[in-house]
Scaffold this motif. Structure first.
Motif, PDB file in Angstrom:
ATOM      1  N   PRO A 160       0.825  -1.223   0.000  1.00  0.00           N
ATOM      2  CA  PRO A 160       0.000   0.000   0.000  1.00  0.00           C
ATOM      3  C   PRO A 160       0.857   1.269   0.000  1.00  0.00           C
ATOM      4  O   PRO A 160       1.988   1.279   0.495  1.00  0.00           O
ATOM      5  CB  PRO A 160      -0.802  -0.119   1.310  1.00  0.00           C
ATOM      6  CG  PRO A 160      -0.701  -1.560   1.712  1.00  0.00           C
ATOM      7  CD  PRO A 160       0.615  -2.034   1.198  1.00  0.00           C
ATOM      8  N   LEU A 161       0.303   2.333  -0.579  1.00  0.00           N
ATOM      9  CA  LEU A 161       0.967   3.634  -0.546  1.00  0.00           C
ATOM     10  C   LEU A 161       0.928   4.180   0.879  1.00  0.00           C
ATOM     11  O   LEU A 161      -0.127   4.223   1.498  1.00  0.00           O
ATOM     12  CB  LEU A 161       0.260   4.609  -1.496  1.00  0.00           C
ATOM     13  CG  LEU A 161       0.302   4.241  -2.988  1.00  0.00           C
ATOM     14  CD1 LEU A 161      -0.629   5.151  -3.774  1.00  0.00           C
ATOM     15  CD2 LEU A 161       1.720   4.334  -3.523  1.00  0.00           C
ATOM     16  N   LYS A 162       2.061   4.627   1.384  1.00  0.00           N
ATOM     17  CA  LYS A 162       2.159   5.056   2.777  1.00  0.00           C
ATOM     18  C   LYS A 162       2.117   6.576   2.947  1.00  0.00           C
ATOM     19  O   LYS A 162       1.673   7.083   3.971  1.00  0.00           O
ATOM     20  CB  LYS A 162       3.458   4.519   3.392  1.00  0.00           C
ATOM     21  CG  LYS A 162       3.544   2.995   3.445  1.00  0.00           C
ATOM     22  CD  LYS A 162       2.509   2.407   4.390  1.00  0.00           C
ATOM     23  CE  LYS A 162       2.688   0.905   4.546  1.00  0.00           C
ATOM     24  NZ  LYS A 162       1.663   0.312   5.430  1.00  0.00           N
ATOM     25  N   LYS A 163       2.588   7.338   1.948  1.00  0.00           N
ATOM     26  CA  LYS A 163       2.661   8.794   2.106  1.00  0.00           C
ATOM     27  C   LYS A 163       2.719   9.463   0.733  1.00  0.00           C
ATOM     28  O   LYS A 163       2.850   8.798  -0.294  1.00  0.00           O
ATOM     29  CB  LYS A 163       3.874   9.180   2.941  1.00  0.00           C
ATOM     30  CG  LYS A 163       5.202   8.703   2.369  1.00  0.00           C
ATOM     31  CD  LYS A 163       6.356   9.093   3.282  1.00  0.00           C
ATOM     32  CE  LYS A 163       7.695   8.628   2.701  1.00  0.00           C
ATOM     33  NZ  LYS A 163       8.836   9.038   3.558  1.00  0.00           N
ATOM     34  N   GLY A 180      -1.033  12.736  -2.511  1.00  0.00           N
ATOM     35  CA  GLY A 180      -1.430  13.854  -3.352  1.00  0.00           C
ATOM     36  C   GLY A 180      -0.443  14.112  -4.472  1.00  0.00           C
ATOM     37  O   GLY A 180      -0.825  14.293  -5.636  1.00  0.00           O
ATOM     38  N   LYS A 181       0.839  14.146  -4.146  1.00  0.00           N
ATOM     39  CA  LYS A 181       1.867  14.362  -5.171  1.00  0.00           C
ATOM     40  C   LYS A 181       1.890  13.218  -6.178  1.00  0.00           C
ATOM     41  O   LYS A 181       2.046  13.427  -7.388  1.00  0.00           O
ATOM     42  CB  LYS A 181       3.234  14.511  -4.506  1.00  0.00           C
ATOM     43  CG  LYS A 181       3.380  15.779  -3.681  1.00  0.00           C
ATOM     44  CD  LYS A 181       4.738  15.837  -2.988  1.00  0.00           C
ATOM     45  CE  LYS A 181       4.854  17.104  -2.131  1.00  0.00           C
ATOM     46  NZ  LYS A 181       6.138  17.158  -1.393  1.00  0.00           N
ATOM     47  N   ILE A 182       1.723  11.999  -5.668  1.00  0.00           N
ATOM     48  CA  ILE A 182       1.689  10.840  -6.564  1.00  0.00           C
ATOM     49  C   ILE A 182       0.507  10.942  -7.523  1.00  0.00           C
ATOM     50  O   ILE A 182       0.626  10.655  -8.719  1.00  0.00           O
ATOM     51  CB  ILE A 182       1.608   9.534  -5.746  1.00  0.00           C
ATOM     52  CG1 ILE A 182       2.911   9.320  -4.967  1.00  0.00           C
ATOM     53  CG2 ILE A 182       1.338   8.336  -6.657  1.00  0.00           C
ATOM     54  CD1 ILE A 182       2.853   8.176  -3.977  1.00  0.00           C
ATOM     55  N   LEU A 183      -0.647  11.371  -7.005  1.00  0.00           N
ATOM     56  CA  LEU A 183      -1.842  11.506  -7.832  1.00  0.00           C
ATOM     57  C   LEU A 183      -1.609  12.478  -8.987  1.00  0.00           C
ATOM     58  O   LEU A 183      -1.978  12.202 -10.137  1.00  0.00           O
ATOM     59  CB  LEU A 183      -3.017  11.986  -6.969  1.00  0.00           C
ATOM     60  CG  LEU A 183      -4.368  12.174  -7.663  1.00  0.00           C
ATOM     61  CD1 LEU A 183      -4.877  10.856  -8.221  1.00  0.00           C
ATOM     62  CD2 LEU A 183      -5.382  12.762  -6.705  1.00  0.00           C
ATOM     63  N   VAL A 188      -7.062   4.104  -6.883  1.00  0.00           N
ATOM     64  CA  VAL A 188      -6.903   3.673  -5.494  1.00  0.00           C
ATOM     65  C   VAL A 188      -6.834   4.877  -4.559  1.00  0.00           C
ATOM     66  O   VAL A 188      -7.486   4.911  -3.507  1.00  0.00           O
ATOM     67  CB  VAL A 188      -5.632   2.810  -5.343  1.00  0.00           C
ATOM     68  CG1 VAL A 188      -5.305   2.579  -3.870  1.00  0.00           C
ATOM     69  CG2 VAL A 188      -5.836   1.462  -6.032  1.00  0.00           C
ATOM     70  N   ILE A 189      -6.057   5.887  -4.924  1.00  0.00           N
ATOM     71  CA  ILE A 189      -5.916   7.063  -4.066  1.00  0.00           C
ATOM     72  C   ILE A 189      -7.257   7.778  -3.909  1.00  0.00           C
ATOM     73  O   ILE A 189      -7.688   8.092  -2.797  1.00  0.00           O
ATOM     74  CB  ILE A 189      -4.854   8.025  -4.633  1.00  0.00           C
ATOM     75  CG1 ILE A 189      -3.463   7.379  -4.593  1.00  0.00           C
ATOM     76  CG2 ILE A 189      -4.836   9.338  -3.841  1.00  0.00           C
ATOM     77  CD1 ILE A 189      -2.385   8.191  -5.271  1.00  0.00           C
ATOM     78  N   LYS A 214      -0.527  18.290  -0.879  1.00  0.00           N
ATOM     79  CA  LYS A 214      -0.102  17.840   0.444  1.00  0.00           C
ATOM     80  C   LYS A 214      -0.971  16.698   0.989  1.00  0.00           C
ATOM     81  O   LYS A 214      -0.769  16.257   2.108  1.00  0.00           O
ATOM     82  CB  LYS A 214      -0.159  19.012   1.417  1.00  0.00           C
ATOM     83  CG  LYS A 214       0.775  20.142   1.035  1.00  0.00           C
ATOM     84  CD  LYS A 214       0.569  21.352   1.976  1.00  0.00           C
ATOM     85  CE  LYS A 214       1.465  22.515   1.561  1.00  0.00           C
ATOM     86  NZ  LYS A 214       1.252  23.708   2.429  1.00  0.00           N
ATOM     87  N   MET A 215      -1.924  16.228   0.193  1.00  0.00           N
ATOM     88  CA  MET A 215      -2.897  15.249   0.677  1.00  0.00           C
ATOM     89  C   MET A 215      -2.222  13.917   1.034  1.00  0.00           C
ATOM     90  O   MET A 215      -1.412  13.387   0.279  1.00  0.00           O
ATOM     91  CB  MET A 215      -3.941  15.006  -0.416  1.00  0.00           C
ATOM     92  CG  MET A 215      -5.020  13.997  -0.045  1.00  0.00           C
ATOM     93  SD  MET A 215      -6.180  13.737  -1.424  1.00  0.00           S
ATOM     94  CE  MET A 215      -5.112  12.970  -2.639  1.00  0.00           C
ATOM     95  N   GLU A 216      -2.570  13.393   2.220  1.00  0.00           N
ATOM     96  CA  GLU A 216      -2.120  12.084   2.660  1.00  0.00           C
ATOM     97  C   GLU A 216      -3.253  11.430   3.457  1.00  0.00           C
ATOM     98  O   GLU A 216      -4.151  12.119   3.936  1.00  0.00           O
ATOM     99  CB  GLU A 216      -0.862  12.181   3.534  1.00  0.00           C
ATOM    100  CG  GLU A 216       0.371  12.662   2.787  1.00  0.00           C
ATOM    101  CD  GLU A 216       1.639  12.538   3.612  1.00  0.00           C
ATOM    102  OE1 GLU A 216       1.535  12.155   4.789  1.00  0.00           O
ATOM    103  OE2 GLU A 216       2.726  12.814   3.083  1.00  0.00           O
ATOM    104  N   TYR A 217      -3.186  10.092   3.580  1.00  0.00           N
ATOM    105  CA  TYR A 217      -4.175   9.395   4.418  1.00  0.00           C
ATOM    106  C   TYR A 217      -3.509   8.277   5.193  1.00  0.00           C
ATOM    107  O   TYR A 217      -2.397   7.890   4.896  1.00  0.00           O
ATOM    108  CB  TYR A 217      -5.341   8.841   3.598  1.00  0.00           C
ATOM    109  CG  TYR A 217      -4.995   7.983   2.431  1.00  0.00           C
ATOM    110  CD1 TYR A 217      -4.653   6.630   2.605  1.00  0.00           C
ATOM    111  CD2 TYR A 217      -5.027   8.472   1.121  1.00  0.00           C
ATOM    112  CE1 TYR A 217      -4.363   5.818   1.532  1.00  0.00           C
ATOM    113  CE2 TYR A 217      -4.738   7.671   0.047  1.00  0.00           C
ATOM    114  CZ  TYR A 217      -4.400   6.337   0.244  1.00  0.00           C
ATOM    115  OH  TYR A 217      -4.115   5.536  -0.826  1.00  0.00           O
TER     116      TYR A 217
END
Length: 412
Positions: free
Chosen positions: A288-291, A294-297, A336-337, A409-412
Motif C-alpha cells: 500500500p501507498l504510505k505517504k 497527493g503528489k503521486i496523484l 486507489v488514491i 499535500k494530501m495524505e491518508y
C-alpha cells in the motif's frame, strides 16, 4: 515490503459475495461496451457514432445522479441493488431483437443504431443508481480498519472484470458473433444477481423522524464535497484528465482502420489499459501507498497524458498496446488514491449522496470523454485528436497541481 495483511479482508463472506456479484456485473458491462462500440462502428463507419453511445448514457445518468444519491441514503440498499440489476437485464434483452431479427425485419444500419442509443439512454438511468450502491455498501460490511484494503480489493475486482470483459467481448464477437455475445452478457448479469441475493439488508442511517426534503438532502451532500477540498480536487483532476484523454473510445477505429488488427486485436487493445490497472492494483494490495498520495496523484495524471500522446502517434500494434497498458497502470494508482480518500472522509449517512456526486465526475469524464473524442476525431482526424487530448490532459495535471496546495499535500 510485501504484506499479506490486506488480504485478510477476503475472509469476510458477505464482502466476497458483494465482490463476486460485482465481478460478473462488470464483466457484462465491459463486454457490452466492447460489443456496442464494434457493432455501431460496423453499422455506420463513423467515429462520431461511437461517441454518441457515451452521450446517450451519460445524459440520463448525470441527470439522475443527485436524486439517486438521496434515494440510496434513504432506502434499503440490497433491494435497490437487485432492482437495478434486473432492470439492466430487462433493458439489454431488447437488443436481442435487432441482433437476431434485424435482417428479417429489414432494419437498416441507422435504425439499429438509433435503437441502440434508445436502450442505452434508459440503462443510463439505472447506472445513476447502481454506480454508487456498491461503494456505499462496503463500509457497512467490513470493519473500519479494513476499509482501505476493502476499497483496493474492490478496485482490483473491478479492473480484473474489466480486463476479462473487454478481452472476452472481442473474442466472443469473432467466435460466436454479436447476437450470441449478447446472450452471454445477459447470463452474466443474471449470475451477478445470485450473489447479491445472499447479502444482508442495509437500512438507512435515520437521523430524523421524517425523511428530509429531496433538495435539502442533495444540498447537504454537495456542501460536504465542496468543504472537503481533497475530495473535490481529486475528482476534478480525474474528470478533466480522463475527459480529454479518452483515447479508449477511438480504439475500434485504431484497430479497424489504423493498426488493422481485426476484432481479436481489438479485444486485446481494448483491454490493455485495464490489464495495466489490474497489475498495479494487485501490487498496491500487497504494497500500500504510505505517504505523499497527493503528489503521486498529480504525477500519475501527467504521466497518463503522456501515454495518450504516445498512443495517438503510434503506428505499431505492440507499441500502442504498451502505451495503453502503461496509461492503465497510472490510472490504477489514481483510482486507489481517490477511492480511499472518498471512503475514509465520508460519514455513513452521506455515502449515497457523495458516491453519486463521485459517479457524476466519473461518468462525465468517461462518457462525455467518449463523446468529446468522437467530435474531436470528426474535426481533426482520429490520431490527431488523441494527441491533442493527451496534451490537454497533461496541461490539466500541471494546472491543478500548481493551483491546489491541499491536493499536493494530501495524505491518508
Amino acid at each position: 515490503m510485501i504484506s499479506f495483511e490486506p488480504l485478510k479482508v477476503l475472509k469476510n463472506q458477505e464482502y466476497r459475495n458483494l465482490l463476486s456479484g460485482r465481478f460478473f456485473l462488470i464483466i457484462a458491462f465491459r463486454m457490452l461496451a466492447t460489443l456496442l462500440g464494434w457493432w455501431v462502428y460496423q453499422l455506420t463507419k463513423d467515429p462520431l457514432s461511437i461517441g454518441l453511445i457515451g452521450l446517450s448514457e451519460v445524459i440520463p445518468a448525470v441527470g439522475s445522479a443527485l436524486y439517486a444519491g438521496h434515494v440510496i441514503d434513504n432506502n434499503e440498499k440490497k433491494k435497490m441493488l437487485l432492482m437495478c440489476n434486473y432492470a439492466y437485464v430487462f433493458l439489454i434483452s431488447f437488443l436481442l431483437i435487432p441482433a437476431f431479427l434485424g435482417h428479417r425485419l429489414h432494419f437498416s444500419g441507422h435504425e439499429i443504431t438509433y435503437f441502440i442509443y434508445g436502450i442505452i439512454f434508459f440503462t443510463g438511468i439505472c447506472r445513476a443508481f447502481l454506480g454508487p450502491l456498491v461503494p456505499s455498501m462496503i463500509p457497512k460490511i467490513v470493519k473500519m480498519e479494513n476499509l482501505p484494503y476493502a476499497v483496493t480489493m474492490n478496485q482490483a475486482t473491478f479492473l480484473t472484470a474489466s480486463v476479462s470483459g473487454h478481452a472476452i467481448g472481442g473474442f466472443l464477437i469473432a467466435l460466436i458473433t454479436i447476437k450470441y455475445t449478447l446472450v452471454v452478457i445477459i447470463c452474466s448479469m443474471i449470475i451477478a444477481s445470485f450473489f447479491f441475493w445472499s447479502l444482508n439488508k442495509q437500512f438507512p442511517v435515520v437521523k430524523h423522524d421524517e425523511k428530509p426534503e429531496v433538495w435539502k438532502s442533495i444540498k447537504e451532500g454537495l456542501s460536504f464535497i465542496v468543504r472537503t477540498k481533497e475530495i473535490l480536487g481529486a475528482q476534478m483532476l480525474d474528470m478533466f484528465a480522463v475527459l480529454f484523454g479518452g483515447a479508449v473510445a477511438m480504439i475500434p477505429v485504431f484497430a479497424s482502420d489504423i493498426l488493422k488488427v481485426g476484432s481479436e486485436g481489438f479485444g486485446l487493445l481494448n483491454a490493455a489499459s485495464d490489464i495495466g490497472s489490474m497489475c498495479i492494483i494487485i501490487f498496491l494490495s500487497l504494497v500500500p501507498l504510505k505517504k505523499n498520495q497527493g503528489k503521486i496523484l498529480l504525477c500519475v495524471a501527467a504521466g497518463f497524458g503522456l501515454c495518450i500522446i504516445g498512443f495517438g502517434l503510434s503506428k505499431l500494434y505492440w507499441l500502442s498496446f504498451g502505451f495503453l497498458m502503461l496509461s492503465g497502470m497510472l490510472d490504477g494508482i489514481s483510482v486507489v488514491i481517490r477511492g480511499t480518500i472518498v471512503q475514509l472522509k465520508t460519514p455513513d449517512e452521506l455515502r449515497g449522496r457523495v458516491m453519486s456526486v463521485n459517479s457524476i465526475f466519473i461518468m462525465s469524464s468517461n462518457e462525455l470523454g467518449q463523446f468529446e473524442s468522437g467530435v474531436m476525431a470528426k474535426i481533426f482526424g482520429v490520431a490527431r485528436s488523441v494527441v491533442i487530448g493527451g496534451a490537454l490532459t497533461l496541461g490539466t495535471a500541471i494546472f491543478i497541481g500548481s493551483t491546489s496546495p491541499k491536493l499536493r499535500k494530501m495524505e491518508y
